[in-house]
Design a protein around this motif. Structure first.
Motif, PDB file in Angstrom:
ATOM      1  N   GLY A 306      -4.335   9.679  15.064  1.00  0.00           N
ATOM      2  CA  GLY A 306      -4.505   9.837  13.665  1.00  0.00           C
ATOM      3  C   GLY A 306      -3.670   9.569  12.703  1.00  0.00           C
ATOM      4  O   GLY A 306      -3.843   8.708  11.508  1.00  0.00           O
ATOM      5  N   SER A 307      -2.249   9.955  13.410  1.00  0.00           N
ATOM      6  CA  SER A 307      -1.025   8.730  12.439  1.00  0.00           C
ATOM      7  C   SER A 307      -1.037   7.149  12.004  1.00  0.00           C
ATOM      8  O   SER A 307      -1.184   6.973  11.856  1.00  0.00           O
ATOM      9  N   LEU A 308      -1.691   7.256  13.610  1.00  0.00           N
ATOM     10  CA  LEU A 308      -1.379   5.558  13.736  1.00  0.00           C
ATOM     11  C   LEU A 308      -2.670   4.752  13.116  1.00  0.00           C
ATOM     12  O   LEU A 308      -2.227   4.069  12.729  1.00  0.00           O
ATOM     13  N   ALA A 309      -3.882   5.344  13.050  1.00  0.00           N
ATOM     14  CA  ALA A 309      -5.019   4.983  11.914  1.00  0.00           C
ATOM     15  C   ALA A 309      -4.339   4.230  10.646  1.00  0.00           C
ATOM     16  O   ALA A 309      -4.735   4.044   9.953  1.00  0.00           O
ATOM     17  N   GLN A 310      -3.938   5.913  10.102  1.00  0.00           N
ATOM     18  CA  GLN A 310      -2.703   5.729   8.947  1.00  0.00           C
ATOM     19  C   GLN A 310      -2.040   4.793   8.254  1.00  0.00           C
ATOM     20  O   GLN A 310      -1.881   4.180   7.548  1.00  0.00           O
ATOM     21  N   ALA A 311      -1.096   4.795   9.663  1.00  0.00           N
ATOM     22  CA  ALA A 311      -0.045   4.105   9.718  1.00  0.00           C
ATOM     23  C   ALA A 311      -0.976   2.459   9.530  1.00  0.00           C
ATOM     24  O   ALA A 311      -0.551   1.695   8.349  1.00  0.00           O
ATOM     25  N   LEU A 312      -1.465   1.537   9.835  1.00  0.00           N
ATOM     26  CA  LEU A 312      -2.159   0.634  11.151  1.00  0.00           C
ATOM     27  C   LEU A 312      -2.570   0.306   9.152  1.00  0.00           C
ATOM     28  O   LEU A 312      -2.720  -0.545   9.027  1.00  0.00           O
ATOM     29  N   TYR A 313      -3.694   1.516   8.554  1.00  0.00           N
ATOM     30  CA  TYR A 313      -4.556   1.381   6.936  1.00  0.00           C
ATOM     31  C   TYR A 313      -2.959   0.708   5.940  1.00  0.00           C
ATOM     32  O   TYR A 313      -3.889  -0.194   5.089  1.00  0.00           O
ATOM     33  N   LEU A 314      -2.155   1.700   5.712  1.00  0.00           N
ATOM     34  CA  LEU A 314      -1.283   1.598   5.193  1.00  0.00           C
ATOM     35  C   LEU A 314      -0.170  -0.257   5.345  1.00  0.00           C
ATOM     36  O   LEU A 314       0.109  -0.710   4.032  1.00  0.00           O
ATOM     37  N   VAL A 315      -0.278  -0.298   6.636  1.00  0.00           N
ATOM     38  CA  VAL A 315       0.525  -1.657   6.368  1.00  0.00           C
ATOM     39  C   VAL A 315      -0.381  -2.833   6.069  1.00  0.00           C
ATOM     40  O   VAL A 315      -0.359  -3.735   5.452  1.00  0.00           O
ATOM     41  N   MET A 316      -1.835  -2.448   6.177  1.00  0.00           N
ATOM     42  CA  MET A 316      -3.047  -4.261   5.711  1.00  0.00           C
ATOM     43  C   MET A 316      -2.995  -4.239   4.591  1.00  0.00           C
ATOM     44  O   MET A 316      -3.030  -5.385   3.808  1.00  0.00           O
ATOM     45  N   THR A 317      -3.063  -2.534   3.828  1.00  0.00           N
ATOM     46  CA  THR A 317      -3.480  -3.506   3.204  1.00  0.00           C
ATOM     47  C   THR A 317      -2.055  -2.906   1.688  1.00  0.00           C
ATOM     48  O   THR A 317      -2.233  -3.664   0.647  1.00  0.00           O
ATOM     49  N   LYS A 318      -1.036  -2.588   2.116  1.00  0.00           N
ATOM     50  CA  LYS A 318       0.397  -2.535   1.370  1.00  0.00           C
ATOM     51  C   LYS A 318       0.873  -3.471   1.563  1.00  0.00           C
ATOM     52  O   LYS A 318       1.614  -4.074   0.824  1.00  0.00           O
ATOM     53  N   LEU A 319       1.366  -4.006   2.568  1.00  0.00           N
ATOM     54  CA  LEU A 319       2.217  -4.592   2.867  1.00  0.00           C
ATOM     55  C   LEU A 319       1.424  -6.066   3.121  1.00  0.00           C
ATOM     56  O   LEU A 319       2.476  -7.689   2.628  1.00  0.00           O
ATOM     57  N   TYR A 320       0.258  -6.057   3.444  1.00  0.00           N
ATOM     58  CA  TYR A 320      -0.060  -7.567   4.026  1.00  0.00           C
ATOM     59  C   TYR A 320      -1.434  -7.992   2.895  1.00  0.00           C
ATOM     60  O   TYR A 320      -2.379  -9.193   2.650  1.00  0.00           O
ATOM     61  N   ASN A 321      -1.804  -6.531   1.911  1.00  0.00           N
ATOM     62  CA  ASN A 321      -2.278  -6.938   1.009  1.00  0.00           C
ATOM     63  C   ASN A 321      -3.992  -7.142   1.325  1.00  0.00           C
ATOM     64  O   ASN A 321      -5.017  -8.216   0.363  1.00  0.00           O
ATOM     65  N   VAL A 322      -4.677  -6.351   2.750  1.00  0.00           N
ATOM     66  CA  VAL A 322      -5.973  -6.972   3.034  1.00  0.00           C
ATOM     67  C   VAL A 322      -6.969  -6.462   2.095  1.00  0.00           C
ATOM     68  O   VAL A 322      -6.556  -4.705   1.742  1.00  0.00           O
ATOM     69  N   GLU A 323      -8.085  -7.085   2.285  1.00  0.00           N
ATOM     70  CA  GLU A 323      -9.166  -5.875   1.082  1.00  0.00           C
ATOM     71  C   GLU A 323      -9.847  -4.771   1.890  1.00  0.00           C
ATOM     72  O   GLU A 323      -9.690  -4.621   3.043  1.00  0.00           O
TER      73      GLU A 323
END
Length: 456
Positions: A306-323
């Protein structure tokens, strides 16, 4: 019917109910039951799964009349304790380590222990932790988070009591939503805070997800449309009951609380602090795992996922601006694949792991807000509901894709390993019990309608 055949049927129905009630797809369940029949020497077997019912038919001899037995299955919540032990017994039977008598005894022992063991304290504690996690994810302050914990625990105990008295599902969910709103409103008035919506959503968000969401997609992919439709209707009915109870409670409470407590307002996940966002996701996954009977290594594994899923989501949306929706799909794909790889380590199928790991991203909040926006004319209800549907699609399809890719890769690796060990053997027919048992933990994306599914 001979006593041995009766035991086989009892074993099949116990195994099938344990799998289906905790979110297994119809295809995976059918494959497992057919493998049990093959190992028990039962030929000419057909397994049929429809809404709330499992039918097993077999023809003892060519030209004889078939024998069929039907078993009704009531809907249930994810029970990790029962699910893991059921799968372990099934695997040992298929590997020839135990016979049908011992397997049947073990299932009866599991059932008796399930009736006698006291689970209310860890179920209630788990939902309290889950409510805390959702409150943190939504940016709730300390007082609101405390209220979310208390309301979640009270709602959990209410659902437990309603289940014991046999209340219909839709009325149980309506009662849960009604009580959650009244308790949240009362708590907020006593503490002079105004985040009642966060408190209510935190207590109910997990109820909106359902344990069969991912199995609906898998059943649709494998052609089990009736089973998929039944699961979808079950989710829709329970969600409708929950929303109805919330709406009635809000309408009943508003004249007494006035404008002091806002029970209907639009809230969004607070991703400003990575630490609190990941902590909230960990508490949501860990709390639901604990409430479902997951202890020790399973509890740790689901909390980490669960922690990993949230961390991956934050990395994609915040660092790489993925839709947003693409990021959700990508996270679902990655987590679905990881769940397949770790499923054997924790002796729990990937569907159950994925349900818990992706729960913080599941669109329960958008479903809740979209429905209430429609009732009370706040915001754009159509947009909220459409976002919820798209998010559900992205999570389910992404998770299913990840499961499919990794399970196929693992199957091909197992095939090559078999060929190196038995260069003159035929992987389709030699040691069938081995590959059938090893495949229990993997999701099935084929159509094993009338026999154990052959492999190329």
């Amino acid at each position: 019917m001979s006593p041995s055949s009766t035991k086989i049927f009892e074993f099949l129905f116990d195994a099938g109910e344990g799998l289906l009630r905790s979110g297994a797809s119809a295809a995976s369940t059918t494959k497992t039951l057919l493998a049990i029949c093959a190992q028990a020497g039962l030929k000419n077997v057909t397994v049929s799964i429809i809404v709330g019912q499992l039918t097993v038919s077999y023809q003892p001899e060519d030209g004889s009349y078939p024998i069929s037995r039907v078993h009704n299955i009531t809907p249930g919540i994810l029970d990790i304790w029962w699910r893991s032990r059921s799968e372990n017994t099934i695997e040992r039977f298929l590997l020839g380590e135990i016979d049908i008598d011992q397997a049947d005894r073990e299932f009866k022992q599991f059932y008796q222990r399930q009736k006698n063991r006291s689970t209310w304290w860890w179920t209630t504690s788990g939902y309290g932790i889950l409510g805390m996690g959702f409150s943190i994810l939504l940016g709730g302050d300390f007082v609101t988070t405390l209220g979310a914990v208390l309301v979640s625990m009270c709602v959990s105990m209410l659902f437990r009591w309603l289940s014991r008295v046999g209340a219909p599902g839709i009325f149980s969910y309506a009662a849960g939503g009604f009580i959650a709103v009244l308790l949240a409103a009362g708590f907020m008035m006593l503490t002079n805070t105004n985040q009642a919506t966060i408190c209510v959503v935190s207590a109910l968000a997990a109820r909106l997800a359902g344990v069969t969401a991912y199995a609906v997609i898998q059943d649709s992919i494998t052609g089990w449309y009736l089973s998929a439709a039944g699961r979808f209707v079950d989710i829709a009915v329970c969600t409708a009951g929950l929303i109805s109870g919330v709406a009635v409670a809000i309408a009943a409470a508003n004249p007494f609380i006035g404008d002091d407590v806002q029970l209907v307002e639009l809230v969004t996940a607070d991703t400003g602090s990575w630490f609190y966002s990941i902590l909230g996701a960990a508490l949501v996954a860990g709390g639901f795992a604990l409430a479902s009977g997951g202890l020790k290594i399973r509890l740790v594994a689901m909390t980490v996922l669960g922690s990993l899923a949230q961390a991956l989501y934050l990395v994609m949306t915040k660092l790489y601006n993925v839709e947003t929706f693409f990021a959700i799909f990508a996270v679902g794909t990655i987590i679905g694949g990881i769940c397949v790889m770790v499923s054997r380590k924790v002796s729990l199928t990937s569907n159950a792991l994925m349900l818990v790991a992706l729960l913080p991203l599941f669109p329960g909040l958008m479903i809740y807000q979209g429905a209430l926006s429609y009732f009370f004319g706040i915001g754009d209800s159509g947009t909220s509901l459409m976002e919820a549907l798209v998010t559900t699609y992205c999570l389910s399809m992404g998770g299913t894709l990840g499961q499919y890719l990794v399970s196929q890769a693992m199957w091909q690796a197992r095939k090559q390993q078999f060929r190196r060990r038995y260069p003159d053997g035929n992987f389709d027919t030699d040691q069938a019990h081995e590959y059938q048992a090893q495949d229990i933990m993997l999701p099935i994306f084929s159509k094993p309608f009338n026999s154990a599914e052959p492999r190329e």
